[in-house]
Design an enzyme around this catalytic site. Structure first.
Site, PDB file in Angstrom:
ATOM      1  N   ASP A  35      23.658  48.294  57.515  1.00 26.80           N
ATOM      2  CA  ASP A  35      24.771  49.030  57.493  1.00 26.80           C
ATOM      3  C   ASP A  35      24.224  50.228  56.730  1.00 26.80           C
ATOM      4  OD1 ASP A  35      26.562  47.660  58.842  1.00 26.80           O
ATOM      5  OD2 ASP A  35      27.473  46.712  57.141  1.00 26.80           O
ATOM      6  N   GLU A 112      19.654  27.927  84.650  1.00 21.24           N
ATOM      7  CA  GLU A 112      20.233  28.652  83.690  1.00 21.24           C
ATOM      8  C   GLU A 112      21.613  28.414  83.577  1.00 21.24           C
ATOM      9  OE1 GLU A 112      20.142  32.785  85.180  1.00 21.24           O
ATOM     10  OE2 GLU A 112      17.886  32.872  85.658  1.00 21.24           O
ATOM     11  N   LYS A 114      25.586  28.472  83.467  1.00 23.43           N
ATOM     12  CA  LYS A 114      26.220  29.626  84.172  1.00 23.43           C
ATOM     13  C   LYS A 114      27.443  30.025  83.243  1.00 23.43           C
ATOM     14  CE  LYS A 114      28.939  30.141  88.380  1.00 23.43           C
ATOM     15  NZ  LYS A 114      30.119  30.670  87.887  1.00 23.43           N
ATOM     16  N   ASP A 116      30.646  31.663  81.458  1.00 23.57           N
ATOM     17  CA  ASP A 116      32.185  31.891  82.235  1.00 23.57           C
ATOM     18  C   ASP A 116      32.431  33.215  81.573  1.00 23.57           C
ATOM     19  OD1 ASP A 116      33.945  31.483  83.938  1.00 23.57           O
ATOM     20  OD2 ASP A 116      35.190  29.917  82.730  1.00 23.57           O
ATOM     21  N   GLU A 175      25.998  38.498  82.165  1.00 24.57           N
ATOM     22  CA  GLU A 175      27.356  38.294  81.936  1.00 24.57           C
ATOM     23  C   GLU A 175      28.009  38.586  80.705  1.00 24.57           C
ATOM     24  OE1 GLU A 175      28.309  36.827  84.789  1.00 24.57           O
ATOM     25  OE2 GLU A 175      30.038  35.422  84.379  1.00 24.57           O
ATOM     26  N   TYR A 227      20.472  38.218  83.122  1.00 24.84           N
ATOM     27  CA  TYR A 227      19.855  37.052  84.032  1.00 24.84           C
ATOM     28  C   TYR A 227      19.334  37.497  85.393  1.00 24.84           C
ATOM     29  CZ  TYR A 227      24.853  37.002  86.082  1.00 24.84           C
ATOM     30  OH  TYR A 227      25.892  37.470  86.470  1.00 24.84           O
ATOM     31  N   LYS A 291      17.873  28.604  90.473  1.00 23.43           N
ATOM     32  CA  LYS A 291      17.194  29.645  91.186  1.00 23.43           C
ATOM     33  C   LYS A 291      15.912  29.254  91.480  1.00 23.43           C
ATOM     34  CE  LYS A 291      20.021  33.015  88.803  1.00 23.43           C
ATOM     35  NZ  LYS A 291      20.099  34.215  87.809  1.00 23.43           N
ATOM     36  N   LYS A 315      28.771  23.051  89.686  1.00 26.64           N
ATOM     37  CA  LYS A 315      29.908  23.055  88.974  1.00 26.64           C
ATOM     38  C   LYS A 315      30.038  22.026  88.049  1.00 26.64           C
ATOM     39  CE  LYS A 315      32.302  26.794  90.058  1.00 26.64           C
ATOM     40  NZ  LYS A 315      32.865  27.938  89.545  1.00 26.64           N
ATOM     41  N   CYS A 409      70.875  18.256  69.092  1.00 26.24           N
ATOM     42  CA  CYS A 409      69.777  19.164  68.838  1.00 26.24           C
ATOM     43  C   CYS A 409      69.063  19.065  67.614  1.00 26.24           C
ATOM     44  CB  CYS A 409      70.485  20.635  69.207  1.00 26.24           C
ATOM     45  SG  CYS A 409      69.161  21.903  68.603  1.00 26.24           S
ATOM     46  N   CYS A 412      69.884  22.075  65.096  1.00 25.17           N
ATOM     47  CA  CYS A 412      71.291  22.464  64.617  1.00 25.17           C
ATOM     48  C   CYS A 412      72.209  21.247  64.585  1.00 25.17           C
ATOM     49  CB  CYS A 412      71.852  23.480  65.645  1.00 25.17           C
ATOM     50  SG  CYS A 412      72.331  23.052  67.060  1.00 25.17           S
ATOM     51  N   CYS A 427      70.639  22.255  74.234  1.00 27.81           N
ATOM     52  CA  CYS A 427      71.481  22.647  73.318  1.00 27.81           C
ATOM     53  C   CYS A 427      72.296  23.565  73.404  1.00 27.81           C
ATOM     54  CB  CYS A 427      70.888  22.868  71.935  1.00 27.81           C
ATOM     55  SG  CYS A 427      71.916  23.505  70.505  1.00 27.81           S
ATOM     56  N   CYS A 432      72.828  28.062  67.421  1.00 30.48           N
ATOM     57  CA  CYS A 432      71.708  27.429  67.104  1.00 30.48           C
ATOM     58  C   CYS A 432      70.393  28.186  66.467  1.00 30.48           C
ATOM     59  CB  CYS A 432      71.016  26.391  68.200  1.00 30.48           C
ATOM     60  SG  CYS A 432      69.697  25.328  68.052  1.00 30.48           S
TER      61      CYS A 432
HETATM   62  S1  IVH Z   1      23.095  34.911  89.413  1.00 28.36           S
HETATM   63  C1  IVH Z   1      22.355  36.125  93.243  1.00 28.36           C
HETATM   64  N1  IVH Z   1      22.945  33.753  86.930  1.00 28.36           N
HETATM   65  O1  IVH Z   1      28.188  33.523  88.389  1.00 28.36           O
HETATM   66  C2  IVH Z   1      22.628  35.791  92.425  1.00 28.36           C
HETATM   67  N2  IVH Z   1      25.137  34.315  87.864  1.00 28.36           N
HETATM   68  O2  IVH Z   1      29.174  33.338  91.471  1.00 28.36           O
HETATM   69  C3  IVH Z   1      24.227  36.126  91.377  1.00 28.36           C
HETATM   70  N3  IVH Z   1      26.916  33.793  86.368  1.00 28.36           N
HETATM   71  O3  IVH Z   1      29.051  36.734  89.789  1.00 28.36           O
HETATM   72  C4  IVH Z   1      24.388  35.645  90.194  1.00 28.36           C
HETATM   73  N4  IVH Z   1      25.633  33.091  84.721  1.00 28.36           N
HETATM   74  O4  IVH Z   1      29.321  36.307  87.161  1.00 28.36           O
HETATM   75  C5  IVH Z   1      23.591  34.284  88.001  1.00 28.36           C
HETATM   76  N5  IVH Z   1      22.716  32.684  85.087  1.00 28.36           N
HETATM   77  C6  IVH Z   1      23.566  33.263  85.774  1.00 28.36           C
HETATM   78  C7  IVH Z   1      24.863  33.237  85.605  1.00 28.36           C
HETATM   79  C8  IVH Z   1      25.826  33.834  86.804  1.00 28.36           C
HETATM   80  C9  IVH Z   1      26.949  33.401  85.134  1.00 28.36           C
HETATM   81  C10 IVH Z   1      28.130  34.245  87.229  1.00 28.36           C
HETATM   82  C11 IVH Z   1      28.016  35.558  87.692  1.00 28.36           C
HETATM   83  C12 IVH Z   1      28.280  35.707  89.236  1.00 28.36           C
HETATM   84  C13 IVH Z   1      28.704  34.368  89.355  1.00 28.36           C
HETATM   85  C14 IVH Z   1      28.183  33.756  90.406  1.00 28.36           C
END
Ligand code: IVH
Length: 671
Positions: A35, A112, A114, A116, A175, A227, A291, A315, A409, A412, A427, A432
């Site tokens: 800072d 990797e 994923k 959210d 993300e 990513y 990937k 998923k 209730c 009250c 109620c 109340c």
């Molecule tokens: S790769 C061609 N890597 O998931 C590959 N996506 O439906 C496209 N996401 O829109 C995405 N973590 O918002 C990739 N390690 C990760 C990710 C990731 C989250 C999300 C991203 C994307 C959706 C894919």
């Protein structure tokens, strides 16, 4: 050293320490030292504004709000991923990859987490951050650079090891997310302010990034993991894992949990490992992304219908947890309905601590057979509010207590009634305190009168001390009384008074919604306000007058009539008027757009570019209607991502279905 050199030096030092802290997770100096450097730089820049550059670490503060985001085209479309729901589908994916590559050998994969959150693309030109955008429809997103700049982990300039030249152009993707702690902090604060809570960290990240006022974004701690890339010049790599290493070297944070796996079985194990780590992570993940590691193989595999054939999202199963029911409380809402709520031993599910779950009504408690003391399974799937799935009867000890809704209730003590044919017990005591509390909270809420600062705790005090018996009393409470409340300093009392003053001009439709007439929601309030233009006109309307408005049916008209036939309700409005609350319609800037006028729109699924209330407001602004359920009367269903049963129903009924893109076009088309 002259000033310019000093500024340069400070900037590169700050950039270095930023990288150590946010990217390498290995700081060399503490926050205070950091800072101090930052303040020194701020000071120098304030004295020499001509030396300020957009990539200076001082430029992270939010800027003035803008009217709208500008569009940004992605040079390389941002794809989405196909899903695998279980191991078998991952094996299918691997088999397809091998078939397409005509190989029998194991393929190297990168696994990797994923995250959210919200997918974004950042563009660096010669190492300087120039544009940042949302994914949008994959081809065009919105420029949210101002907001991205407020995220500490976003480098404003790329890190250059040993002063090597920066890549000429780098489009990097990642993300944006909010970690679980920050999400809880933000929701607690929103609850305190009487604002609606975010359902999950994903929504809160998306909502924060898409703020037109970047000062709001700056106040919310967001984070990012990178990513992937779009177009890149000057970043050499031949595999995904090399790419990630190169990004990290440039100061772009990558997830440390990413792993290279040889063959699908190892990848499956990695996915399972991530799934088991899920609850312990400080941020929410909803799956794993697998990937193909080799970039050459990726390009040979190519893509199909907007999904790469070289990657898949695995998923995770909806999150469930086991806990016990400590008690079943009964809450009394503003409409007087008694709602049983299970009090649970706190348990974390999908990144959120669950302490309560609504049981809706007695019928629901009976149907699920949930008793006090039961061990139960709770779940949160995506946006869904926590719910009790079922009890675990095997774990019963015999000491469990069955629940039945009280006959009086709990707030009250007056008799509660269950009207035949209804699931709810109510109620009916107008005085109340629980009903009053709910009514005041609703009155003050953001979508109603929007009285900032008047949250639950203040309302509690007002009621317990019998200072307020209706919302009208809020406007006549003397300043000193406000000041006498607990935890009320002069400044907050001033703020409340100012907020009350401001609310007086909220407008007729807000007032109508705020008073909480049964069956009069935001939409009906708007229709009534526009049609009748004043409270007097509504109060004196006959049922026939009301029924003439085609959106208003028997039930609503009866409820409105009943409300205004009450002497005390009319008196209530007189008091509001005396206090200076505007009870007539100010001339709103309405447009009538033939594509929208009188048409009924239903939104389903999540839209990339609009929040649902925003989309609905756009429709109403054009004299259209927004509804939440699909029927044969629906003119359009706008289907976003993950649209479900409403979309199906629309298909069955033959209702016209619009994509988000088509909806945007309709908005833009000249009226
Ligand atoms: S790769 C061609 N890597 O998931 C590959 N996506 O439906 C496209 N996401 O829109 C995405 N973590 O918002 C990739 N390690 C990760 C990710 C990731 C989250 C999300 C991203 C994307 C959706 C894919």
């Amino acid at each position: 050293m002259n000033v310019q050199e000093k500024i340069f030096k400070l900037r590169s030092e700050l950039q270095y320490h930023n990288d150590r802290y946010y990217v390498l997770d290995d700081p060399e100096i503490n926050d205070e030292q950091y800072d101090r450097l930052l303040r020194e730089l701020e000071q120098l820049e304030a004295e020499h504004p001509e030396l300020v550059t957009p990539d200076s670490p001082t430029r992270r503060v939010g800027a003035q709000p803008s009217a709208a985001f500008t569009a940004v085209e992605h040079a390389v479309p941002m794809l989405s991923l196909a899903n695998a729901m279980n191991e078998a589908e991952l094996l299918d994916f691997d088999a397809r990859v091998k078939r397409l590559l005509e190989t029998g050998q194991d393929v190297d994969y990168v696994v990797e987490p994923k995250l959210d959150g919200l997918a974004v693309e950042l563009v660096y030109e010669n190492g300087i951050f120039v544009v940042g955008s949302t994914r949008g429809d994959g081809r065009t997103g919105e420029n949210i650079a101002q907001n991205l700049k407020t995220i500490k982990a976003v480098p404003l300039a790329l890190f250059r090891e040993n002063d090597l030249p920066a890549p000429v152009r780098l489009e990097v993707r990642g993300e944006v997310f909010m970690n679980k702690n920050e999400f809880e902090r933000l929701n607690a604060q929103r609850e305190e302010n009487g604002e609606p809570c975010f359902a999950n960290p994903r929504n809160s990240a998306a909502g924060s990034v898409r703020q037109l006022d970047s000062r709001i974004t700056a106040g919310r701690k967001l984070d990012i993991y990178f990513y992937g890339i779009g177009r890149a010049e000057g970043v050499p790599f031949t595999t995904q894992i090399e790419l990630l290493a190169a990004l990290k070297k440039l100061g772009l944070k990558t997830n440390p949990l990413i792993k290279v796996c040889s063959g699908i079985h190892e990848a499956v194990r990695s996915c399972a490992e991530l799934e088991s780590q899920r609850n312990a992570l400080p941020y929410e993940i909803d799956g794993a992304v697998i990937k193909v590691n080799s970039v050459l193989l990726q390009s040979r595999l190519g893509e199909i219908s907007r999904n790469p054939r070289w990657a898949i999202a695995y998923k995770f199963k909806p999150q469930q947890a086991q806990t016990t029911v400590k008690d079943i409380l009964v809450q009394v809402g503003r409409t007087g309905v008694l709602t049983p709520v299970a009090v649970l031993h706190p348990v974390r599910v999908a990144g959120v601590e669950i302490q309560r779950a609504t049981l809706h009504n007695q019928d629901e408690v009976d149907r699920k057979d949930i008793r006090i003391g039961d061990t139960v399974i709770v779940q949160r799937a995506g946006d869904v509010i926590p719910e009790i799935v079922q009890p675990v009867p095997e774990l019963r000890t015999g000491h469990e207590i069955s629940f039945s809704i009280p006959v009086v209730c709990p707030a009250c003590g007056e008799k509660a009634v269950r009207i035949a044919g209804e699931a709810a017990t109510r109620c009916v005591n107008a005085a109340c305190p629980a009903v009053l509390k709910g009514a005041l909270e609703h009155f003050a809420s953001r979508r109603a009168m929007n009285i900032e600062g008047l949250g639950e705790k203040l309302i509690d005090q007002l009621i317990t001390r019998d200072l307020v018996r209706s919302a009208a009393d809020l406007y006549t409470l003397p300043y000193d009384t406000w000041l006498s409340l607990e935890r009320m300093a002069k400044k907050s009392a001033d703020n409340i008074i100012a907020a009350l003053e401001k609310s007086k001009t909220a407008g007729l439709e807000k007032v109508l919604f705020a008073v909480g007439i049964r069956h009069v929601g935001e939409h009906t309030a708007q229709i009534l306000a526009r049609h009748f233009q004043s409270i007097e006109a509504i109060a004196s309307a006959t049922q026939e007058d009301l029924l003439e408005i085609h959106e208003i049916g028997i039930e609503v008209s009866e409820s409105i009539k009943a409300f205004f036939s009450s002497e005390s309700n009319r008196h209530f409005f007189n008091r509001l008027r005396e206090a200076g609350v505007v009870l007539y319609q100010a001339q709103a800037a309405l447009m009538s757009d033939p594509a929208f006028a009188g048409k009924i729109f239903v939104f389903t699924g999540s839209l990339e570019h609009y929040s649902r209330p925003q989309a609905e407001a756009l429709v109403r602004q054009r004299s259209g209607r927004a509804s939440s359920s699909v029927s044969a009367k629906t003119d359009y269903v706008v289907a976003g991502e993950d649209a479900g049963s409403k979309l199906e129903k629309a298909r069955k009924l033959g209702v016209r279905i619009l994509s988000e893109e088509e909806f945007s076009k309709l908005l833009e088309a000249p009226a």
